[in-house]
Design a protein around this motif. Structure first.
Motif, PDB file in Angstrom:
ATOM      1  N   PRO A  69     -12.819   6.381  31.739  1.00  0.00           N
ATOM      2  CA  PRO A  69     -12.997   6.175  30.298  1.00  0.00           C
ATOM      3  C   PRO A  69     -13.942   5.024  29.968  1.00  0.00           C
ATOM      4  CG  PRO A  69     -10.668   6.377  30.876  1.00  0.00           C
ATOM      5  CD  PRO A  69     -11.413   6.238  32.152  1.00  0.00           C
ATOM      6  N   LEU A  70     -14.468   5.092  28.755  1.00  0.00           N
ATOM      7  CA  LEU A  70     -15.382   4.065  28.244  1.00  0.00           C
ATOM      8  C   LEU A  70     -14.793   2.667  28.382  1.00  0.00           C
ATOM      9  CD1 LEU A  70     -17.334   4.320  24.901  1.00  0.00           C
ATOM     10  CD2 LEU A  70     -15.911   2.327  25.329  1.00  0.00           C
ATOM     11  N   GLU A  71     -13.517   2.518  28.005  1.00  0.00           N
ATOM     12  CA  GLU A  71     -12.887   1.192  28.025  1.00  0.00           C
ATOM     13  C   GLU A  71     -12.836   0.616  29.438  1.00  0.00           C
ATOM     14  OE1 GLU A  71     -11.504   3.932  26.801  1.00  0.00           O
ATOM     15  OE2 GLU A  71     -11.570   3.627  24.620  1.00  0.00           O
ATOM     16  N   ASP A  72     -12.600   1.479  30.416  1.00  0.00           N
ATOM     17  CA  ASP A  72     -12.539   1.007  31.796  1.00  0.00           C
ATOM     18  C   ASP A  72     -13.919   0.598  32.305  1.00  0.00           C
ATOM     19  OD1 ASP A  72      -9.837   1.418  31.837  1.00  0.00           O
ATOM     20  OD2 ASP A  72      -9.945   3.374  32.818  1.00  0.00           O
ATOM     21  N   ARG A  73     -14.947   1.288  31.853  1.00  0.00           N
ATOM     22  CA  ARG A  73     -16.307   0.903  32.242  1.00  0.00           C
ATOM     23  C   ARG A  73     -16.634  -0.480  31.678  1.00  0.00           C
ATOM     24  NH1 ARG A  73     -19.728   6.623  32.265  1.00  0.00           N
ATOM     25  NH2 ARG A  73     -17.884   7.944  32.402  1.00  0.00           N
ATOM     26  N   ALA A  74     -16.205  -0.719  30.456  1.00  0.00           N
ATOM     27  CA  ALA A  74     -16.446  -2.026  29.847  1.00  0.00           C
ATOM     28  C   ALA A  74     -15.715  -3.128  30.628  1.00  0.00           C
ATOM     29  CB  ALA A  74     -15.993  -2.021  28.388  1.00  0.00           C
ATOM     30  N   ARG A  75     -14.502  -2.828  31.052  1.00  0.00           N
ATOM     31  CA  ARG A  75     -13.734  -3.827  31.808  1.00  0.00           C
ATOM     32  C   ARG A  75     -14.379  -4.121  33.165  1.00  0.00           C
ATOM     33  NH1 ARG A  75      -9.306  -0.482  30.008  1.00  0.00           N
ATOM     34  NH2 ARG A  75      -8.316  -1.422  28.174  1.00  0.00           N
ATOM     35  N   LEU A  76     -15.067  -3.141  33.710  1.00  0.00           N
ATOM     36  CA  LEU A  76     -15.737  -3.348  34.994  1.00  0.00           C
ATOM     37  C   LEU A  76     -16.962  -4.252  34.869  1.00  0.00           C
ATOM     38  CD1 LEU A  76     -15.627   0.249  36.549  1.00  0.00           C
ATOM     39  CD2 LEU A  76     -14.424  -1.782  37.392  1.00  0.00           C
ATOM     40  N   GLY A  77     -17.473  -4.388  33.631  1.00  0.00           N
ATOM     41  CA  GLY A  77     -18.614  -5.280  33.426  1.00  0.00           C
ATOM     42  C   GLY A  77     -19.841  -4.633  32.829  1.00  0.00           C
ATOM     43  N   ILE A  78     -19.676  -3.444  32.195  1.00  0.00           N
ATOM     44  CA  ILE A  78     -20.791  -2.766  31.554  1.00  0.00           C
ATOM     45  C   ILE A  78     -20.677  -2.951  30.045  1.00  0.00           C
ATOM     46  CG2 ILE A  78     -21.965  -0.562  31.204  1.00  0.00           C
ATOM     47  CD1 ILE A  78     -20.763   0.371  33.858  1.00  0.00           C
ATOM     48  N   GLY A  79     -21.605  -3.696  29.474  1.00  0.00           N
ATOM     49  CA  GLY A  79     -21.615  -3.937  28.031  1.00  0.00           C
ATOM     50  C   GLY A  79     -22.773  -3.211  27.377  1.00  0.00           C
ATOM     51  N   ARG A  80     -22.763  -3.150  26.030  1.00  0.00           N
ATOM     52  CA  ARG A  80     -23.865  -2.486  25.331  1.00  0.00           C
ATOM     53  C   ARG A  80     -23.904  -2.865  23.858  1.00  0.00           C
ATOM     54  NH1 ARG A  80     -24.109   3.719  24.132  1.00  0.00           N
ATOM     55  NH2 ARG A  80     -25.842   2.822  22.968  1.00  0.00           N
ATOM     56  N   THR A  81     -25.055  -2.617  23.251  1.00  0.00           N
ATOM     57  CA  THR A  81     -25.199  -2.657  21.803  1.00  0.00           C
ATOM     58  C   THR A  81     -25.668  -1.275  21.356  1.00  0.00           C
ATOM     59  OG1 THR A  81     -27.515  -3.369  21.848  1.00  0.00           O
ATOM     60  CG2 THR A  81     -25.820  -5.107  21.852  1.00  0.00           C
ATOM     61  N   PHE A  82     -25.643  -1.040  20.021  1.00  0.00           N
ATOM     62  CA  PHE A  82     -25.954   0.278  19.486  1.00  0.00           C
ATOM     63  C   PHE A  82     -27.114   0.210  18.499  1.00  0.00           C
ATOM     64  CE2 PHE A  82     -21.639   0.464  20.944  1.00  0.00           C
ATOM     65  CZ  PHE A  82     -21.462   1.751  21.415  1.00  0.00           C
ATOM     66  N   GLN A  83     -27.753   1.370  18.272  1.00  0.00           N
ATOM     67  CA  GLN A  83     -28.788   1.445  17.244  1.00  0.00           C
ATOM     68  C   GLN A  83     -28.198   1.095  15.885  1.00  0.00           C
ATOM     69  OE1 GLN A  83     -30.356   5.501  17.847  1.00  0.00           O
ATOM     70  NE2 GLN A  83     -32.385   4.578  18.017  1.00  0.00           N
ATOM     71  N   ASN A  84     -27.036   1.643  15.586  1.00  0.00           N
ATOM     72  CA  ASN A  84     -26.350   1.351  14.330  1.00  0.00           C
ATOM     73  C   ASN A  84     -25.453   0.142  14.527  1.00  0.00           C
ATOM     74  OD1 ASN A  84     -27.459   3.681  13.081  1.00  0.00           O
ATOM     75  ND2 ASN A  84     -25.896   4.943  14.056  1.00  0.00           N
ATOM     76  N   LEU A  85     -25.687  -0.891  13.742  1.00  0.00           N
ATOM     77  CA  LEU A  85     -24.948  -2.144  13.879  1.00  0.00           C
ATOM     78  C   LEU A  85     -23.448  -1.913  13.763  1.00  0.00           C
ATOM     79  CD1 LEU A  85     -27.346  -4.315  11.738  1.00  0.00           C
ATOM     80  CD2 LEU A  85     -26.782  -4.768  14.125  1.00  0.00           C
ATOM     81  N   ARG A  86     -22.682  -2.586  14.608  1.00  0.00           N
ATOM     82  CA  ARG A  86     -21.229  -2.425  14.618  1.00  0.00           C
ATOM     83  C   ARG A  86     -20.534  -3.780  14.493  1.00  0.00           C
ATOM     84  NH1 ARG A  86     -19.618   2.725  18.412  1.00  0.00           N
ATOM     85  NH2 ARG A  86     -21.251   4.119  17.633  1.00  0.00           N
ATOM     86  N   LEU A  87     -21.048  -4.587  13.588  1.00  0.00           N
ATOM     87  CA  LEU A  87     -20.441  -5.885  13.330  1.00  0.00           C
ATOM     88  C   LEU A  87     -19.253  -5.737  12.383  1.00  0.00           C
ATOM     89  CD1 LEU A  87     -23.703  -7.940  12.675  1.00  0.00           C
ATOM     90  CD2 LEU A  87     -22.294  -8.026  14.749  1.00  0.00           C
ATOM     91  N   PHE A  88     -18.412  -6.761  12.360  1.00  0.00           N
ATOM     92  CA  PHE A  88     -17.362  -6.854  11.344  1.00  0.00           C
ATOM     93  C   PHE A  88     -18.007  -7.546  10.146  1.00  0.00           C
ATOM     94  CE2 PHE A  88     -15.197  -6.902  15.475  1.00  0.00           C
ATOM     95  CZ  PHE A  88     -14.335  -5.824  15.309  1.00  0.00           C
ATOM     96  N   LYS A  89     -18.492  -6.730   9.210  1.00  0.00           N
ATOM     97  CA  LYS A  89     -19.376  -7.227   8.164  1.00  0.00           C
ATOM     98  C   LYS A  89     -18.741  -8.273   7.252  1.00  0.00           C
ATOM     99  CE  LYS A  89     -23.033  -4.705   9.120  1.00  0.00           C
ATOM    100  NZ  LYS A  89     -23.625  -3.778   8.167  1.00  0.00           N
ATOM    101  N   ARG A  90     -17.433  -8.167   7.014  1.00  0.00           N
ATOM    102  CA  ARG A  90     -16.786  -9.108   6.090  1.00  0.00           C
ATOM    103  C   ARG A  90     -16.236 -10.349   6.790  1.00  0.00           C
ATOM    104  NH1 ARG A  90     -16.306  -7.193   1.027  1.00  0.00           N
ATOM    105  NH2 ARG A  90     -16.626  -4.948   0.712  1.00  0.00           N
ATOM    106  N   LEU A  91     -16.345 -10.383   8.097  1.00  0.00           N
ATOM    107  CA  LEU A  91     -15.953 -11.582   8.839  1.00  0.00           C
ATOM    108  C   LEU A  91     -17.164 -12.485   9.008  1.00  0.00           C
ATOM    109  CD1 LEU A  91     -13.624 -10.153  11.633  1.00  0.00           C
ATOM    110  CD2 LEU A  91     -13.013 -10.993   9.358  1.00  0.00           C
ATOM    111  N   THR A  92     -16.903 -13.741   9.272  1.00  0.00           N
ATOM    112  CA  THR A  92     -17.995 -14.688   9.439  1.00  0.00           C
ATOM    113  C   THR A  92     -18.705 -14.466  10.775  1.00  0.00           C
ATOM    114  OG1 THR A  92     -16.661 -16.378  10.534  1.00  0.00           O
ATOM    115  CG2 THR A  92     -16.727 -16.413   8.109  1.00  0.00           C
ATOM    116  N   VAL A  93     -19.863 -15.060  10.881  1.00  0.00           N
ATOM    117  CA  VAL A  93     -20.607 -15.022  12.139  1.00  0.00           C
ATOM    118  C   VAL A  93     -19.744 -15.579  13.261  1.00  0.00           C
ATOM    119  CG1 VAL A  93     -22.558 -16.092  13.353  1.00  0.00           C
ATOM    120  CG2 VAL A  93     -22.876 -15.134  11.053  1.00  0.00           C
ATOM    121  N   TRP A  94     -19.076 -16.698  13.003  1.00  0.00           N
ATOM    122  CA  TRP A  94     -18.223 -17.340  14.012  1.00  0.00           C
ATOM    123  C   TRP A  94     -17.083 -16.427  14.442  1.00  0.00           C
ATOM    124  CZ3 TRP A  94     -18.828 -21.028  17.321  1.00  0.00           C
ATOM    125  CH2 TRP A  94     -17.735 -21.690  17.896  1.00  0.00           C
TER     126      TRP A  94
END
Length: 233
Positions: A69-94
């Motif tokens: 699964p995707l989550e297990d790949r991330a735990r192994l050390g594979i990270g990524r960003t997306f074309q469409n931003l996936r930030l928490f828009k209403r939370l602060t940068v910090w």
């Protein structure tokens, strides 16, 4: 570190990937170029587990991860960003910076030191208390990029990381990417900004219609007749 073997993917009658092969070694920066619809994002989605390949295999640090699964790949050390931003828009940068690191159970001190250093690298420290939605698109992309670093992934896949950047911001991204690479991070980057990808890549892969046209030295790939015809021309 990462190896893709004979990777193929269909969507109905459309072949998005056809027998794609390449390898990423530690501390490399692999650039992937190709026209729109060539299969670049599908390739990243398949490597990270969003799509399941119809054929072929994906290996990470000598482990076959094709079916995990995707989550297990991330735990192994594979990270990524997306074309469409996936930030928490209403939370602060910090807050956006700290949320990914919480699941790693780092100490508060370590999380905050890492977040502060990364924000400083991309000149966003002065905006740490600003809601993410109030940043420019370029600033939001820089934030998403360094937020991905908070997960301590060994390899990070970036999908169009400079889209929407003001020209002045592109150099900030390049400088940060190269600094993180010097510290040991490995990157795979999809990018339409040819000057930027040529500046940072240690190896370039050109794909069209889901197939690898050529891979190798960036200058050689960039000037290859097949690549020029398919993408640059």
């Amino acid at each position: 570190m990462l190896r893709v073997e004979n990777l193929s993917k269909h969507f109905g009658g459309t072949q998005a990937l056809k027998d794609v092969n390449f390898e990423v070694k530690p501390k490399e920066i692999i650039g992937i170029i190709g026209p729109n619809g060539s299969g670049k994002s599908t390739l990243l989605h398949t490597i990270t587990g969003i799509h399941k390949p119809d054929k072929g295999s994906i290996w990470y640090e000598d482990k076959n991860i094709t079916s995990i699964p995707l989550e297990d790949r991330a735990r192994l050390g594979i990270g990524r960003t997306f074309q469409n931003l996936r930030l928490f828009k209403r939370l602060t940068v910090w807050e956006n910076m700290l949320i990914p690191a919480i699941q790693l159970k780092k100490s508060k001190k370590d999380m905050e030191e890492q977040a502060s250093e990364l924000l400083n690298l991309v000149n966003l420290t002065h905006l740490k208390n600003e809601q993410a939605q109030n940043l420019s698109i370029g600033q939001q992309r820089l934030l998403e990029f360094i937020r991905a670093m908070m997960l301590d992934s060994k390899i990070v896949l970036l999908d169009e990381p400079t889209a929407g950047f003001h020209p002045n911001m592109i150099q900030t991204f390049i400088d940060t990417l190269l600094e993180l690479n010097r510290r040991g991070k490995t990157f795979v980057i999809i990018e339409h900004n040819i000057p930027a990808i040529m500046e940072v890549s240690t190896k370039l892969i050109a794909i069209a219609a889901g197939e690898v046209l050529m891979s190798g030295n960036p200058e050689e790939v960039h000037s290859d007749a097949k690549v020029v015809e398919a993408y640059l021309g």
